[in-house]
Scaffold this active site. Structure first.
Site, PDB file in Angstrom:
ATOM      1  CG  PHE A   1      24.938  29.585 -24.975  1.00 32.10           C
ATOM      2  CD1 PHE A   1      25.877  28.642 -25.391  1.00 32.10           C
ATOM      3  CD2 PHE A   1      24.082  29.236 -23.939  1.00 32.10           C
ATOM      4  CE1 PHE A   1      25.950  27.382 -24.815  1.00 32.10           C
ATOM      5  CE2 PHE A   1      24.144  27.979 -23.354  1.00 32.10           C
ATOM      6  CZ  PHE A   1      25.073  27.055 -23.783  1.00 32.10           C
TER       7      PHE A   1
ATOM      8  CG  HIS B   1      24.861  20.573 -19.074  1.00 28.55           C
ATOM      9  ND1 HIS B   1      25.835  19.685 -18.675  1.00 28.55           N
ATOM     10  CD2 HIS B   1      25.265  21.798 -18.652  1.00 28.55           C
ATOM     11  CE1 HIS B   1      26.786  20.334 -18.034  1.00 28.55           C
ATOM     12  NE2 HIS B   1      26.462  21.621 -17.995  1.00 28.55           N
TER      13      HIS B   1
ATOM     14  NE  ARG C   1      31.720  16.576 -15.884  1.00 30.89           N
ATOM     15  CZ  ARG C   1      32.617  17.097 -16.734  1.00 30.89           C
ATOM     16  NH1 ARG C   1      33.877  17.200 -16.376  1.00 30.89           N
ATOM     17  NH2 ARG C   1      32.242  17.516 -17.923  1.00 30.89           N
ATOM     18  CE  LYS C   2      26.280  20.246 -14.417  1.00 31.16           C
ATOM     19  NZ  LYS C   2      27.725  19.922 -14.427  1.00 31.16           N
TER      20      LYS C   2
ATOM     21  CG  ASP D   1      26.874   4.886  -5.256  1.00 33.30           C
ATOM     22  OD1 ASP D   1      26.934   5.067  -4.025  1.00 33.30           O
ATOM     23  OD2 ASP D   1      27.880   4.829  -5.981  1.00 33.30           O
TER      24      ASP D   1
ATOM     25  CE  LYS E   1      27.542   4.727 -10.048  1.00 32.90           C
ATOM     26  NZ  LYS E   1      27.814   5.414  -8.761  1.00 32.90           N
TER      27      LYS E   1
ATOM     28  CE  LYS F   1      25.105  25.346 -15.796  1.00 35.71           C
ATOM     29  NZ  LYS F   1      26.526  25.558 -15.403  1.00 35.71           N
TER      30      LYS F   1
ATOM     31  CD  GLU G   1      30.759   5.763 -15.016  1.00 35.24           C
ATOM     32  OE1 GLU G   1      30.299   6.901 -15.240  1.00 35.24           O
ATOM     33  OE2 GLU G   1      30.545   5.145 -13.958  1.00 35.24           O
TER      34      GLU G   1
ATOM     35  CG  ASP H   1      32.232  22.329 -20.815  1.00 39.98           C
ATOM     36  OD1 ASP H   1      33.374  21.847 -20.771  1.00 39.98           O
ATOM     37  OD2 ASP H   1      31.606  22.695 -19.797  1.00 39.98           O
ATOM     38  CB  ALA H   2      34.484  17.569 -22.347  1.00 39.49           C
TER      39      ALA H   2
ATOM     40  CE  LYS I   1      26.911  -1.760 -10.568  1.00 36.22           C
ATOM     41  NZ  LYS I   1      26.592  -2.981 -11.334  1.00 36.22           N
TER      42      LYS I   1
ATOM     43  CG  ASP J   1      28.484  17.209 -17.177  1.00 34.87           C
ATOM     44  OD1 ASP J   1      29.450  16.761 -17.825  1.00 34.87           O
ATOM     45  OD2 ASP J   1      28.584  18.156 -16.373  1.00 34.87           O
ATOM     46  CE  LYS J   2      21.755  15.663 -15.552  1.00 33.84           C
ATOM     47  NZ  LYS J   2      21.519  14.414 -14.848  1.00 33.84           N
TER      48      LYS J   2
END
Length: 392
Positions: A237, A17, A251-252, A278, A272, A172, A45, A245-246, A276, A19-20
């Site tokens: 697909f 994906h 984001r996940k 987070d 990170k 997905k 990032e 898709d960017a 951190k 984002d991954k």
């Protein structure tokens, strides 16, 4: 009053994906820097789109003079990630995509806040972090997200082994799980969208490929004649990944954690370093919640921690056993600081987080995994059970 009979849905996304892909690159860079300098401070990032990867963020090293040397390796690290994931498309290929690196030295003002005026290491930022555990699966994870991850992991295995050569990296999954008496008993619907090789392949063709693996992963009896199947419901697909898709690091966050079954503080993990909170405090909160459940103190447990930048100790500790507790939640809250130092340094020491163990977390969830011999997924251990029992 909690409900006993309901349907709950969670989704997962594959390592391919968009984002991954970005999470993987960010964590691979983090690992490379920690391997050279265990005290490295990293906030990396990544952005990916058609034929392009852009990397940015901040790096602080014990010997900052080595930064330029390490930065020369960044494009090769990114390409290795893309290659391992399996992207060799015309418009997103590990060998030909353009990679731009804008990592630079960490802000002196942020570094000052982390170090703290008194020399005691403070949190890298303010924020709230949640951990959660439930005894509905052996991994002490919510069933919808745990099995959504398992489906995609299995499909990645057969794709990479060559057993299913027509599958491609981007995918997905989504499971709607039926609960009766508060326990998962079946799947009312299965959604699976996976990139594939040939435009002539229909949704039925893809279902024929993936269905045996889905049935293999899910518990026996969970799929019935009433289960709805939605496999590649939009049809073709073939164009997938960052070309379709960017992608962007972080984001996940719901996929990474509990699939929506528990609160989330809002902070992403990948890229990170463990100063951190987070990341590190979210790992600590999961570790604590899992040990509470493993100790038999509750069937479900949520732990919240909060921090302020530059301040070492957590500002608050909150426990919720959702009406399932065998021990009062206030007693659990009081026990937690007795069994674990929750300062950033304490968390890193206890869970051995200053190691290159993060690239493996970038897909298929940060939680519900088996602890590795080298310290990976140390927050999944249940070695606090006895200490917690004594402390309450």
């Amino acid at each position: 009053m909690s409900r006993d009979n309901y349907t709950f849905t969670s989704e997962s996304v594959s390592e391919g994906h968009p984002d991954k892909v970005c999470d993987r690159i960010s964590d691979a860079i983090l690992d490379a820097l920690l391997a050279e300098d265990p005290l490295a401070r990293v906030a990396c990032e990544t952005f990916a789109t058609t034929n392009r990867v852009v990397i940015g963020g901040e790096v602080g090293l014990t010997d900052q003079a080595k930064l330029a040397e390490y930065m020369e390796r960044i494009p090769d690290i990114a390409r290795a990630c893309i290659k391992d994931i399996g992207y060799e498309q015309d418009k997103f290929h590990h060998a030909t995509c353009k990679i731009s690196n804008y990592l630079h030295e960490q802000s002196a003002h942020i570094a000052q806040g982390v170090t703290g005026e008194r020399g005691d290491e403070g949190a890298g930022d303010q924020g709230i972090m949640f951990g959660y555990a439930t005894n509905e699966t052996d991994a002490l994870m919510p069933a919808p997200i745990q099995y959504s991850h398992a489906i995609l992991r299995r499909l990645a295995e057969v794709r990479k082994s060559g057993q299913e050569p027509l599958l491609r990296p981007d995918a997905k999954s989504q499971l709607s799980v039926r609960y009766e008496g508060g326990k998962p008993v079946g799947v009312s619907s299965i959604v699976l969208s996976t990139q594939h090789a040939d435009e002539s392949q229909s949704s039925a063709d893809i279902r024929a490929i993936v269905e045996p693996y889905i049935r293999e992963v899910l518990p026996e009896g969970w799929i019935t004649d009433a289960t709805e199947w939605w496999v590649n419901p939009t049809g073709t697909f073939v164009i997938g990944g960052p070309d379709g898709d960017a992608g962007l690091t972080g984001r996940k966050i719901i996929v990474d954690t509990y699939g929506g079954a528990a609160p989330h503080g809002g902070g992403a993990f990948s890229g990170k370093d463990p100063t951190k909170v987070d990341r590190s405090a979210a790992y600590a909160a999961r570790y604590l919640a899992k040990n509470v459940v493993a100790a038999g103190m509750a069937d479900r447990c949520t732990i919240q921690l909060s921090y302020a930048i530059g301040v070492a100790k957590p500002l608050s500790i909150y426990a919720d056993t959702h009406g399932t507790g065998q021990v009062d939640a206030a007693a659990i809250e009081a026990a937690i600081p007795q069994v674990m130092d929750l300062t950033p340094r304490g968390i890193r020491t206890h869970l051995e987080l200053n190691k290159p163990i993060y690239e493996r977390t970038a897909a298929y969830g940060h939680f519900g995994r088996t602890p590795d011999a080298d310290g990976g997924f140390s927050w999944e251990r249940t070695d606090l059970v006895d200490a917690l029992k004594k402390a309450v």
